[in-house]
Design an enzyme around this catalytic site. Structure first.
Site, PDB file in Angstrom:
ATOM      1  CD  GLU A 127      -7.463 -14.088  -2.252  1.00 21.70           C
ATOM      2  OE1 GLU A 127      -8.522 -13.555  -1.874  1.00 21.70           O
ATOM      3  OE2 GLU A 127      -6.463 -14.185  -1.533  1.00 21.70           O
ATOM      4  CE  LYS A 137       4.476  -2.330  -5.729  1.00 26.16           C
ATOM      5  NZ  LYS A 137       5.929  -2.312  -5.875  1.00 26.16           N
ATOM      6  CB  SER A 138       3.207  -1.306   1.380  1.00 24.73           C
ATOM      7  OG  SER A 138       3.890  -0.355   0.600  1.00 24.73           O
ATOM      8  CB  THR A 181      -3.443 -18.129 -10.024  1.00 23.27           C
ATOM      9  OG1 THR A 181      -3.551 -18.798 -11.289  1.00 23.27           O
ATOM     10  CG2 THR A 181      -4.830 -17.714  -9.568  1.00 23.27           C
ATOM     11  CE1 TYR A 238      -4.211  -2.305  -6.057  1.00 22.20           C
ATOM     12  CE2 TYR A 238      -2.190  -3.463  -6.575  1.00 22.20           C
ATOM     13  CZ  TYR A 238      -3.321  -2.792  -6.989  1.00 22.20           C
ATOM     14  OH  TYR A 238      -3.561  -2.596  -8.330  1.00 22.20           O
ATOM     15  CE1 TYR A 266       3.405 -27.688  -7.245  1.00 19.07           C
ATOM     16  CE2 TYR A 266       3.662 -27.418  -9.611  1.00 19.07           C
ATOM     17  CZ  TYR A 266       2.858 -27.448  -8.482  1.00 19.07           C
ATOM     18  OH  TYR A 266       1.507 -27.232  -8.598  1.00 19.07           O
TER      19      TYR A 266
END
Length: 188
Positions: free
Chosen positions: A137, A111-112, A135, A114, A170
């Protein structure tokens, strides 16, 4: 391949359990305070960070090796927020559990809110038939400590539906992060 709308995201979440828990609208306020928004947007879904974090530390001076990762490189933290040291990073996971359809691939972008503070959120694509908690980062690119918030938006997931189903998903290849539950460290 086309990007999917809020209507499609709502339908897939409510009828097929693609996102749990699911927020059909955009939440911008909690307990009378503004928060970093989460929930369904026009062409995506804004995910939230859960209150469990692994903050990178150099206390043990180990070598960072993705093929032989030392868990002592992280300090576990739980709470409504997490402080990331300068020029460091933290791992977290989403509040939401995802089940990606076989003909869908997602891209996830920070998100902008952050990004404008020098905090970069990185997530790899969710592949066809992957499922689990994501997960996350968080990289603090600044020379100052940075704060991230649990229970609030941190990144947006964009859903792309292919015009044909993939030959191998996957799940078919037994992906190593299939069904992950908590903050998951690197695996080989």
């Amino acid at each position: 391949m086309s990007i999917k709308s809020d209507k499609w995201i709502r339908r897939m979440a409510e009828q097929n359990g693609m996102i749990e828990p699911f927020e059909p609208g955009q939440v911008r306020e909690a307990a009378g305070h503004k928060i970093i928004s989460y929930g369904t947007s026009s062409y995506g879904y804004d995910i939230r960070c859960a209150p469990e974090f692994k903050v990178f530390t150099n206390i043990h001076s180990t070598v960072v090796d993705p093929k032989n990762f030392d868990e002592k490189s992280f300090v576990d933290m739980h709470g409504d927020y997490c402080i990331i040291p300068p020029n460091s990073f933290a791992l977290a996971r989403t509040v939401e559990y995802f089940r990606i359809p076989r003909n869908v691939l997602t891209i996830c972008l920070g998100k902008s809110t952050y990004a404008r503070c020098g905090i970069i959120v990185n997530v790899t694509p969710f592949e066809p038939e992957w499922e689990g908690y994501v997960t996350l980062e968080f990289s603090n690119t600044t020379p100052l400590p940075a704060k991230i918030y649990a229970g609030e938006g941190c990144a947006q997931v964009l859903f792309f539906e292919s015009d044909e189903v993939c030959e191998t998903s996957y799940k078919d290849r037994g992906g190593k992060y299939q069904g992950q539950r908590g903050v998951t460290l690197p695996k080989t």
